[in-house]
Design an enzyme around this catalytic site. Structure first.
Site, PDB file in Angstrom:
ATOM      1  N   HIS A 160       0.788  -1.213  -0.029  1.00 45.52           N
ATOM      2  CA  HIS A 160      -0.147  -0.057   0.047  1.00 45.52           C
ATOM      3  C   HIS A 160       0.799   1.142   0.022  1.00 45.52           C
ATOM      4  O   HIS A 160       0.433   2.199   0.473  1.00 45.52           O
ATOM      5  CB  HIS A 160      -0.927   0.161   1.294  1.00 45.52           C
ATOM      6  CG  HIS A 160      -1.724  -1.293   1.302  1.00 45.52           C
ATOM      7  ND1 HIS A 160      -3.047  -1.562   0.846  1.00 45.52           N
ATOM      8  CD2 HIS A 160      -1.228  -2.391   2.315  1.00 45.52           C
ATOM      9  CE1 HIS A 160      -3.295  -2.713   1.267  1.00 45.52           C
ATOM     10  NE2 HIS A 160      -2.268  -3.209   2.170  1.00 45.52           N
ATOM     11  N   SER A 281      15.386  21.234 -16.271  1.00 42.78           N
ATOM     12  CA  SER A 281      14.190  22.170 -16.560  1.00 42.78           C
ATOM     13  C   SER A 281      14.737  23.567 -17.252  1.00 42.78           C
ATOM     14  O   SER A 281      15.756  23.910 -17.027  1.00 42.78           O
ATOM     15  CB  SER A 281      13.656  22.487 -15.239  1.00 42.78           C
ATOM     16  OG  SER A 281      12.788  23.933 -15.219  1.00 42.78           O
ATOM     17  N   LYS A 287      16.395  21.647 -10.784  1.00 44.79           N
ATOM     18  CA  LYS A 287      15.817  20.570 -11.348  1.00 44.79           C
ATOM     19  C   LYS A 287      16.542  19.470 -12.045  1.00 44.79           C
ATOM     20  O   LYS A 287      17.300  19.949 -12.793  1.00 44.79           O
ATOM     21  CB  LYS A 287      14.298  20.635 -12.294  1.00 44.79           C
ATOM     22  CG  LYS A 287      13.399  21.543 -11.518  1.00 44.79           C
ATOM     23  CD  LYS A 287      12.785  20.764 -10.229  1.00 44.79           C
ATOM     24  CE  LYS A 287      12.149  19.483 -10.680  1.00 44.79           C
ATOM     25  NZ  LYS A 287      10.981  19.689 -11.417  1.00 44.79           N
ATOM     26  N   GLU A 294       9.366   8.504 -16.196  1.00 40.41           N
ATOM     27  CA  GLU A 294       8.018   9.016 -16.667  1.00 40.41           C
ATOM     28  C   GLU A 294       7.409   8.602 -17.879  1.00 40.41           C
ATOM     29  O   GLU A 294       6.300   8.197 -17.872  1.00 40.41           O
ATOM     30  CB  GLU A 294       7.971  10.499 -16.388  1.00 40.41           C
ATOM     31  CG  GLU A 294       8.163  11.150 -15.230  1.00 40.41           C
ATOM     32  CD  GLU A 294       8.367  12.542 -15.196  1.00 40.41           C
ATOM     33  OE1 GLU A 294       7.528  13.175 -14.720  1.00 40.41           O
ATOM     34  OE2 GLU A 294       9.583  13.007 -15.640  1.00 40.41           O
TER      35      GLU A 294
END
Ligand code: ARG
Length: 468
Positions: A160, A281, A287, A294
């Site tokens: 979980h 970024s 970043k 992704e």
């Protein structure tokens, strides 16, 4: 259309095709990648025609030489497609006829584009699915190597997405590697099932000419010819199966992707990506983004879409060939391309990343991670597990309420005491996972052995998978 600007069916038609028809029905932009398979198929068909006495030796040799010339034009990029080349089959035949002269007009004897395109695609699948399997093996090799390097490093195992019990990092990495072993098995089974030649089925019903499908099947390296011509030209089960295999691989990769998005976040901080496998970024200078992970997560949607799209196309199609079947190729090519790119990128990402093993250990050593060990310690002293669960659960509730450190509460507990409190120390819990297939050092050492031999046998199976 042929060299003279006529369609393949000009005899029957009083006028030529409308531009809109050609624009809508053309498949050349995507089926041209079948050219090596199309030429292979034609070579076998020509040999079959000559064997059946339908081509003289001169005609056969003339067409074979023309096919060789087309092969070199296509492989060097010199081949000039013309506007009327509707698909790769039409383009190759047109060019063969230009080179070989009238003999070229005999190439399509006893053959239809229906059995031709089915043959080409099966040849393509045999080769390309095997290449995907090889890429999976390469990813497994990296996972194995990282697992071996990980030694006794451990991290929290989750259920979980809540910390559950510590597991060795090697165990976690191998979990994905075993998943790929099943994917490889599925791809090889798909290849075995699709290893049937449709050549000789003609448009749908075979031929009045003395052709021998078994002869061309063996020339093409297929294990057998079709049993039923209607089935041969309309069966796309192998494309659906391949798309399922690839969609499931995509789903597996998406789970790895999601995990690495979490692991590389500041919140988890379990892994750092190599600069070559991360992006920055355009606006936020600090970043470092896990774009490969992704996209591995995101592209699963498109892979599932390719499968459901094809199944929907196939649903309700009457026998035998229908032009709808031309829709088999784009989803298949896309799925193979996307899975191949994802496997290479993820393999590089995992190979070059750094694991923050201290941070993993710190997260895994949260005192409550030992709760199950404490309950099992009580079981070892004769307490029924349900009761032990409640005893430890009550101590966890106390510590969470700020009533003391778990270790002290355990130490002071009449049924637990100092010996049990030692279980709460860092690194203790994971070493207690000793059962076969479990997450601790002993079973993981055995698992590494078993995985090495599984990998060696899969590598060998992939190498000998039926090609040609
Ligand atoms: N390009 C077609 C396909 O990929 C093959 C052509 C068959 N066309 C036909 N009208 N029978 O399915």
């Amino acid at each position: 259309m042929t060299e003279s600007g006529k369609t393949l069916w000009h005899g029957r038609f009083a006028s030529g095709p409308a531009e809109e028809l050609l624009a809508y029905t053309v498949s050349l932009p995507f089926d041209q990648r079948l050219w090596p398979d199309d030429i292979e198929g034609s070579r076998a068909h020509v040999a079959g025609l000559a064997r059946a006495g339908l081509l003289s030796e001169d005609e056969r040799d003339g067409i074979l030489l023309a096919l060789d010339a087309v092969w070199s034009e296509l492989s060097s990029g010199e081949f000039v497609f013309v506007a009327s080349d509707e698909d790769i089959h039409t383009a190759v035949e047109r060019r063969v006829t230009e080179i070989a002269g009238p003999a070229g007009g005999k190439l399509h004897t006893g053959r239809s584009r229906n059995d031709q395109c089915a043959t080409d695609l099966r040849l393509w699948c045999k080769r390309e699915l095997r290449t995907v399997a090889q890429r999976l093996v390469t990813f497994q090799e990296v996972l194995l190597e990282r697992a071996e390097q990980a030694g006794e490093s451990y991290l929290p195992g989750y259920t979980h997405l809540q910390r559950a019990q510590p597991v060795l990092l090697a165990h976690h990495l191998l979990a994905h590697a075993w998943t790929f072993a099943r994917d490889i098995d599925r791809l090889l089974a798909t290849i075995d099932r699709l290893d049937v030649s449709p050549l000789g089925a003609g448009a749908l019903a075979g031929s009045s000419l003395p052709l021998d499908p078994a002869f061309t099947a063996s020339l093409l390296g297929f294990s057998k010819p079709f049993e039923n011509s209607l089935d041969a030209v309309s069966d796309r089960d192998h494309v659906a199966e391949a798309l399922f295999d690839l969609a499931l691989i995509g789903v597996h990769l998406s789970r790895i992707g999601e995990e690495w998005v979490l692991w590389t976040s500041e919140e988890f901080g379990f892994a750092r990506l190599d600069d070559g496998y991360a992006t920055g970024s355009s606006m936020l200078p600090q970043k470092k983004n896990p774009d490969i992970a992704e996209l591995a997560r995101g592209k699963a949607g498109r892979l599932i879409g390719n499968l459901t799209g094809l199944l929907t196309t196939l649903k309700g199609l009457p026998l035998a060939y229908n032009r709808d079947l031309q829709e088999d190729k784009e989803p298949l090519f896309d799925a193979v391309d996307q899975v191949s790119l994802a496997l290479s990128a993820l393999t590089g990402m995992v190979a070059t990343a750094t694991f923050a093993t201290e941070r993993m250990a710190a997260a895994a050593d949260a005192p409550t991670s030992a709760a199950t060990d404490l309950a099992e310690w009580l079981v070892g002293r004769g307490m029924p597990f349900r009761e032990a669960h409640a005893v430890v659960g009550a101590l966890v509730r106390k510590t969470l309420a700020g009533e003391g450190e778990l270790r002290d509460l355990v130490s002071a507990h009449p049924q637990l005491g100092p010996e049990a409190a030692a279980l709460v120390a860092p690194g203790v819990s994971v070493r207690r996972r000793t059962t076969p297939g479990g997450a601790g050092p002993e079973p993981v050492a055995r698992q590494l052995e078993r995985f090495r031999s599984q990998l060696a046998s899969d590598r060998a199976r992939v190498a000998v998978a039926p090609l040609r």
